[in-house]
Scaffold this active site. Structure first.
Site, PDB file in Angstrom:
ATOM      1  N   THR A  33       0.859  -1.180   0.000  1.00  0.00           N
ATOM      2  CA  THR A  33       0.000   0.000   0.000  1.00  0.00           C
ATOM      3  C   THR A  33       0.895   1.229   0.000  1.00  0.00           C
ATOM      4  O   THR A  33       1.565   1.518   0.996  1.00  0.00           O
ATOM      5  CB  THR A  33      -0.913   0.013   1.240  1.00  0.00           C
ATOM      6  OG1 THR A  33      -1.717  -1.168   1.237  1.00  0.00           O
ATOM      7  CG2 THR A  33      -1.818   1.237   1.229  1.00  0.00           C
ATOM      8  N   LYS A  77      -6.714   1.193  -3.805  1.00  0.00           N
ATOM      9  CA  LYS A  77      -6.329   0.615  -2.515  1.00  0.00           C
ATOM     10  C   LYS A  77      -6.446   1.647  -1.393  1.00  0.00           C
ATOM     11  O   LYS A  77      -6.953   1.338  -0.293  1.00  0.00           O
ATOM     12  CB  LYS A  77      -4.905   0.070  -2.597  1.00  0.00           C
ATOM     13  CG  LYS A  77      -4.313  -0.405  -1.281  1.00  0.00           C
ATOM     14  CD  LYS A  77      -5.105  -1.528  -0.646  1.00  0.00           C
ATOM     15  CE  LYS A  77      -4.378  -2.050   0.601  1.00  0.00           C
ATOM     16  NZ  LYS A  77      -5.216  -3.009   1.364  1.00  0.00           N
ATOM     17  N   LYS A 104       0.038   5.227   8.895  1.00  0.00           N
ATOM     18  CA  LYS A 104       0.760   5.418   7.629  1.00  0.00           C
ATOM     19  C   LYS A 104      -0.216   5.503   6.460  1.00  0.00           C
ATOM     20  O   LYS A 104      -0.107   6.382   5.593  1.00  0.00           O
ATOM     21  CB  LYS A 104       1.746   4.265   7.428  1.00  0.00           C
ATOM     22  CG  LYS A 104       2.588   4.351   6.158  1.00  0.00           C
ATOM     23  CD  LYS A 104       1.998   3.611   4.976  1.00  0.00           C
ATOM     24  CE  LYS A 104       1.943   2.123   5.193  1.00  0.00           C
ATOM     25  NZ  LYS A 104       1.493   1.393   3.960  1.00  0.00           N
TER      26      LYS A 104
END
Length: 289
Positions: free
Chosen positions: A95, A172, A241
């Site tokens: 990701t 995503k 994150k």
């Protein structure tokens, strides 16, 4: 065809095992070599460096924590760009920011190599059950070549988002943003029920069988209601994150994301309170009394 796999974390390991069981020779590398031992016991070939792996493999799959780690593995002196075979394929399941995928794809192209964005949806238990979903984008011939591998890796679905290598990573990030909002909503609804004298377990048992009859709500509601945040399948640190990436993508697209800002704040609160290693489904604790 020889496969390589880099990044043997909680999700990377079962995906690598799936590939190993597909019958192809599998070379593996992990910064912490001890994590490669279970794969070695199953017949994988452990490499000491990324360069040693790249020199052997036709297709290299990476599943690492963040953009910086992926850039290092790819662009360093001992990385994939310098040591990969001409015509080799780098499939990135991480990701990352879509812009990062574009930068790496261009660098691979300069070297006569190929890059495919293939981020994955699913927790480790879904990988073991071969119920992952991959979203892919990049050159058409590479997408077609990679699809059977992704099914061998545990993909019950491989969703094609076309030629633009940036697209899959955008999907995503949007998906992870939606998951985070679901986690927050589950937690806050449970808190509201409990503070109002309602049995939250009974409530979510009903929701999970009716209006929220979907794996995200069914699986995460159990974790959140029982506060089973350890061991983490996906940590609060990684969740933070991802929310930062979502907000970076929003800035690039000039799209305000006020809900993402809220979620980032709750995850940052967990991390700053020393809870960075618990499961990110604890995000709603930021709203608790």
């Amino acid at each position: 065809m020889k496969y390589g796999f880099i990044g043997l974390g909680s999700l990377g390991t079962p995906i690598a095992i799936n590939l190993l069981e597909s019958g192809h020779p599998l070379y593996v590398y992990n910064r912490t070599i001890a994590k490669a031992k279970p794969l070695e016991a199953k017949g994988a070939i452990v490499c000491d460096t990324v360069a040693a792996l790249a020199q052997q493999c036709d297709i290299v799959v990476t599943m690492v924590a963040d953009d910086a780690a992926l850039k290092s593995i790819t662009t360093s002196e001992n990385g994939l760009l310098q040591h990969g075979k001409p015509g080799s394929i780098h499939i990135s399941m991480s990701t990352i920011l879509a812009q990062t995928a574009g930068e790496l794809a261009a660098l691979h192209q300069e070297k006569g190599q190929h890059y495919l964005s293939a981020p994955v949806f699913g927790r480790p238990e879904a990988a073991v059950a071969r119920k992952l979903n991959f979203v892919i984008s990049g050159e058409k011939t590479i997408r077609e070549q990679a699809t059977p591998l992704l099914k061998e890796a545990g993909g019950t679905g491989v969703w094609d988002f076309g030629d633009d290598v940036l697209t899959a990573n955008t999907v995503k990030l949007c998906g992870n943003f939606l998951i985070a909002t679901a986690l927050e909503a589950i937690g806050e609804s449970a808190l509201l029920a409990q503070q109002s004298g309602v049995d939250a377990h009974k409530m979510w048992d009903m929701f999970g069988q009716t209006i929220f009859n979907a794996p995200i709500y069914q699986n995460y509601s159990k974790i959140i209601l029982n506060q089973q945040f350890e061991p983490a399948a996906f940590t609060a640190k990684l969740g933070l994150k991802d929310l930062n990436l979502v907000l970076q993508q929003g800035a690039l697209a000039q799209q305000p994301l006020p809900l993402a800002e809220l979620l980032k704040g709750h995850l940052a609160q967990l991390v700053n309170n020393g809870k960075e290693s618990i499961d990110w489904s604890a995000v709603s604790l930021g709203a608790s009394k």
